[in-house]
Scaffold this active site. Structure first.
Site, short mmCIF file in Angstrom:
data_model
loop_
_atom_site.label_atom_id
_atom_site.label_comp_id
_atom_site.label_asym_id
_atom_site.label_seq_id
_atom_site.Cartn_x
_atom_site.Cartn_y
_atom_site.Cartn_z
N ASN A 118 0.72 -1.20 0.04
CA ASN A 118 0.11 0.04 0.01
C ASN A 118 0.75 1.53 -0.04
OD1 ASN A 118 -2.04 -1.72 0.33
ND2 ASN A 118 -2.39 -1.71 2.49
N VAL A 119 0.33 2.37 -0.56
CA VAL A 119 0.91 3.50 -0.66
C VAL A 119 0.46 4.62 0.29
CG1 VAL A 119 1.94 2.96 -2.88
CG2 VAL A 119 -0.19 4.23 -2.61
N HIS A 135 5.78 -0.40 -2.67
CA HIS A 135 5.29 0.44 -3.85
C HIS A 135 5.56 1.68 -3.77
CE1 HIS A 135 2.91 -3.52 -5.41
NE2 HIS A 135 4.10 -3.58 -5.50
N CYS A 194 9.15 20.71 -11.20
CA CYS A 194 10.12 20.55 -10.14
C CYS A 194 10.33 22.05 -9.67
CB CYS A 194 11.41 19.86 -10.43
SG CYS A 194 12.63 19.74 -9.20
N SER A 235 -4.30 -9.12 0.42
CA SER A 235 -3.63 -9.09 -0.88
C SER A 235 -4.19 -10.25 -1.72
CB SER A 235 -2.18 -8.97 -0.77
OG SER A 235 -1.68 -8.94 -2.17
N SER A 236 -4.63 -10.07 -2.98
CA SER A 236 -5.02 -11.18 -4.07
C SER A 236 -3.73 -11.77 -4.57
CB SER A 236 -5.89 -10.41 -4.90
OG SER A 236 -5.36 -9.58 -5.64
N LEU A 278 -10.70 -8.51 7.59
CA LEU A 278 -9.47 -8.27 8.15
C LEU A 278 -9.32 -7.45 9.50
CD1 LEU A 278 -6.76 -7.48 5.28
CD2 LEU A 278 -6.70 -9.21 7.35
ZN LIG Z 1 14.25 18.59 -10.10
#
Ligand SMILES: [Zn+2]
Length: 300
Positions: A118-119, A135, A194, A235-236, A278
């Site tokens: 998970n993120v 990830h 950026c 998770s699958s 869960l």
């Molecule tokens: Zn940059």
């Protein structure tokens, strides 16, 4: 021709059925040295939907691939518009009973580590330390030109400023943090570069079609080697990035246990798959082990 990553998996008919017996997981936790590998299923009770399973979002949404993101300005505009909107939900999501139970197991010395696919940062928000984010994390942004990392909240503030009045109503939100928007709703959303070099910014997450950084994989492999058992939560195991650790454990004779409502691609490597929700399953395990895991449990 570009290959799209495989996003679906159909269970074989001869898979062993799931059980509701938490005994083997309880025994493994009591023995200690359990390595947790968690997926989207642990965060659904925090309001973040899973791609798969009942009501999964894959049916209406194809996740962004690395190739699409880096190859097209329009794709990046679409991604950041959706992701910016999704961040308002993600930024508010709170850990649930499942995350709190995992943190409690760790506090009581039952775990050797936590790897998450998970993120969303919810394991850490519940008090788990040393979590390996397989990830990556939506809370960080990386510049593809100069490699500078920066906090997502800084980018979110810049995107708010550049897109005053951007208030579309999304059809839904996805586990990688982006909302469902039509091209019309994305409109002329303005992406910001950026702040350091003017380069292209990307969330510090592994997109579909992108490899997990090799050093991170090696770290996870070492964690699997050292673990007494591997416990998969929600998770699958459809994508190889997680499945390979299940295979590694099984090949080494390390017991694999899975708690997931639906069949998974790792079931044939597991001692058993417990088909329970869960939050309830992990809370019940904490009770069995006499470990306080409720909202009142102090965090580290
Ligand atoms: Zn940059």
């Amino acid at each position: 021709m570009r290959m799209r990553p495989t996003l679906s998996w159909t269970p074989d008919e001869d898979l062993p059925p799931g059980t509701t017996d938490l005994g083997p997981v309880s025994d493994a936790l009591e023995a200690g040295g359990v390595l947790v590998l968690s997926g989207a299923g642990i965060s659904t009770e925090s309001g973040i939907p899973d791609y798969r399973g009942e009501g999964g979002s894959l049916s209406r949404h194809t996740p962004m691939t690395y190739q699409d993101f880096t190859g097209s300005e329009q794709a990046r505009r679409r991604y950041w518009a959706r992701s910016h909107l999704g961040w308002r939900t993600f930024g508010r999501a709170l850990p649930n009973a499942g995350h709190r139970a995992v943190a409690a197991f760790a506090r009581h010395g039952l775990l050797s580590g936590v790897i998450t696919q998970n993120v969303d940062g919810l394991h850490q928000a519940a008090g788990s330390g040393g979590v390996v984010e397989l990830h990556g994390s939506l809370a960080r942004v990386v510049c593809l030109s100069c490699g500078t990392y920066s906090p997502r909240r800084e980018l979110a503030a810049r995107l708010e400023e550049a897109n005053a009045g951007f208030e579309p109503v999304a059809a839904g939100i996805n586990p990688d943090g982006d909302a469902d928007l039509t091209d019309e709703q994305v409109g002329d959303f303005r992406v910001v570069p950026c702040a350091n070099c003017g380069g292209v910014l990307k969330p510090d997450v592994v997109f579909f079609g992108e490899a997990v950084p090799p050093r991170r994989v090696e770290h996870c492999r070492a964690l699997v080697r050292e673990a007494a058992s591997l416990l998969v939560l929600g998770s699958s195991l459809t994508v190889m990035s997680g499945l390979r650790f299940v295979r590694q454990a099984a090949e080494a004779g390390t017991p694999v246990l899975i708690i997931n409502r639906d069949p998974t691609r790792g079931d044939r490597h597991a001692l058993s798959r417990i088909a329970l929700p869960l939050g309830a399953a992990l809370t019940s395990l904490a009770e069995r082990l006499d470990i306080p895991a409720g909202p009142q449990a102090e965090l580290g």
